[in-house]
Enzyme design. Sequence first.
Site, PDB file in Angstrom:
ATOM      1  CE  LYS B  82     -27.885  21.993 -62.722  1.00 46.38           C
ATOM      2  NZ  LYS B  82     -28.776  20.849 -63.048  1.00 46.38           N
ATOM      3  CB  SER B 151     -27.291  18.163 -61.003  1.00 47.36           C
ATOM      4  OG  SER B 151     -28.235  18.593 -61.972  1.00 47.36           O
ATOM      5  CB  SER B 175     -31.059  17.464 -61.835  1.00 46.68           C
ATOM      6  OG  SER B 175     -30.073  16.473 -61.871  1.00 46.68           O
TER       7      SER B 175
END
Lengths: 434, 434
Positions: B82, B151, B175
């Site tokens: 990420k 996210s 997330s």
Amino acid sequence: MTDTLIRNRPCELSAVDAAKAIAAGQLTSEGLVKSCLERIEERDADVQAWAWLDTAHALEQARAADAGPVSGPLHGVPVALKDIIDAYGMPTGFNSTIYPGYIPDADSACAALIRKSGGIILGKTVTTEFANRHPGPTRNPLDPERTPGGSSQGSAAAVADFQVPLSIGTQTSGSIIRPAAYCGVVGYKPSFGEVSRVGVKEQSGSLDTLGLIGRSTGDVELLRAVVTGIPYEPVAPSGFGITVALCRPPEWNKATAEARADIEETAELFRAEGAEVVELDLPTELFGEWLNDHRRIANFEASRNFAHEKTHHADKISKALWEGRIVDGARCPIEDYIASQRKAERMRAWMDERFEGFDTILTLSTAGEATVGLADTGSATFNSLWTLLYTPCISLPSGKGPAGLPLAVQLVGRRFEDEKLFAIASSLEHALKG
Amino acid sequence: MTDTLIRNRPCELSAVDAAKAIAAGQLTSEGLVKSCLERIEERDADVQAWAWLDTAHALEQARAADAGPVSGPLHGVPVALKDIIDAYGMPTGFNSTIYPGYIPDADSACAALIRKSGGIILGKTVTTEFANRHPGPTRNPLDPERTPGGSSQGSAAAVADFQVPLSIGTQTSGSIIRPAAYCGVVGYKPSFGEVSRVGVKEQSGSLDTLGLIGRSTGDVELLRAVVTGIPYEPVAPSGFGITVALCRPPEWNKATAEARADIEETAELFRAEGAEVVELDLPTELFGEWLNDHRRIANFEASRNFAHEKTHHADKISKALWEGRIVDGARCPIEDYIASQRKAERMRAWMDERFEGFDTILTLSTAGEATVGLADTGSATFNSLWTLLYTPCISLPSGKGPAGLPLAVQLVGRRFEDEKLFAIASSLEHALKG
């Protein structure tokens, strides 16, 4: 007295008085910073507290503060950051050769909060390697043959030596309380979790705590409000209608006779002022292995947190760090780590409950005076327990040892009751001076 | 089947099979990485999962792995990070304009641990802005009109779309679990504290948890061993001699009828396989305000953690982040933050004790299928509680919703009993496929 300092030696002003004088137009930030820089110039060869300092940059910040409106309670006042804490545009060195030329793109959260409150980042103070044990060159300003303690060694020495009124360090074992005690200044480790660690090199996520160093509880309290991001409202001293729990941990006999006598005198002072003093014993079945529990948590985490350095720069890691935390932590089975984490949680719950019965704990800050030599920054035996317990701690100078160096006592508060702890510390500080 | 994939479509191999094939000389890392890159080439315009990808650099890492001896259980296998997680030499962008050209000097701890285990850092996957709510361009690979969740949106989408077998994200609210559920893959949020967050942009120190995404529990378990720094020893499935606690949190009526029916079917499946299913109610006096407690902790901390961005780059922060966490957190009095922290600790203790009575909790991963549109990454209502409770969670695809998109169930374990949770999830995963 304050007026004389404003005119002649602003570097010796308290942060509170300096901020007041600047806000009132009696002193400029430039004048204050210049005075600090002169003191550094005069003393740096002996003390060696600074890892990075750019005189021009410091003065530029000061002139900018003088040019603008008062932007917060720290307006124009310089603060030093331990050299594992990032500040935009200033190199962070970690007392390591692994990151030559590293200049962070961003402020740490505490640096940004200091700037937002009008404060000046004066420079970066010496740390032991990655806030572990391998020491830097800093000497105790009270005796150059002795350690200032570690790991926040430059932060404590610079404040004690009037080179800067306030500084920030970190504590994973005893890295705030011990150097503050050894250098004769006030050290404060906040309740775990209250102060952001963003932009601070991590050793142990479960233990690392930012800590603040100043020459009085009032100065430290001001900096606490700034870095915690809360309104600055100084607490009123508690007075002595309180109950103090004197705690002699199992390692008591490792303290010097003078340190033990000093704390008994402090207990006596509390009694003389009207406080009730009780004893606090730590039950062996829960606390008997706490040093081991602290070690497992710190080392398991550190051996993973330093994965980059370990994988890519093993040859540049000191023997102290490698053979201490890293190898030990890599060998620690996760089951043991978990067992110690669970035990630490039980210890915290036990302590929180016990705080129903008293207002503060009185205990030792260190085993005694700063030790001779720079290679060993001293023992964290009297500090790590309180780091593990997440409780706020304040170390106050309380006397002198046989070599004429400071002794200190540690006041411990209930977790999240930092303001109450400041109220008590402020009363004790006053009584100790009286 | 595996042999066919090795020859024709290595990108569809499980990480476990790919690592085995590479170690056995049946597949090269270069072959695997090339296959992933081809898949990305084919699909990237539609899915847009990558924030940064350098084909040449990826292949270079793969060839280096092929040239060296097998160095760990992930040897030659690519992993995506990420884009709030640092990897040496690769820009980290945070889906923000605040850090143009930021290239970290160091690996995050997880990146270094992956490299040490022989893994390849394939590239950086799209995040919402600073892992908050302002979305990136990523689309759900199963339906480009729908969000992949957030996210960790690129991390989930890339794995689901066979562009990479494994990825790492983070969870502060929901997330990891939500995007994994929306994209039909396996998401795992470890027990809080077990995986180092060094080199990962912090939002809330008390809540942020690294999470892992893969296409099977076995793959995720492999990556868990690597990033936790523990020996890789796959657990045996638990079988169904277990007690499952079905938990319908107070927000139950916010879930779609299909999601609620799906979880009842999963409970029925557990029963049919021989497990005992009990009900778990969360007492209102302790859990009634948990959403508020989560919000106060996350926002108080985020508003300090983003002090740099707030002080120096306020104009570049999205309205969603500014008006969400930052303003709200700045307004939150520290007393309220502390009250919520204390309450969260009581909730954790309560839950830990309740786990004496069952082996796992079965609950929803999300309110239903991935929602239409990219602007809203969906609700974390069914996730944040478990983040606050520090418990390990695994989301497993369990059915299809009315639009033909995945539904998922969430298994929750006792804190620090992640291996037991994997044993149960592995059995459920098998039964769901049967």
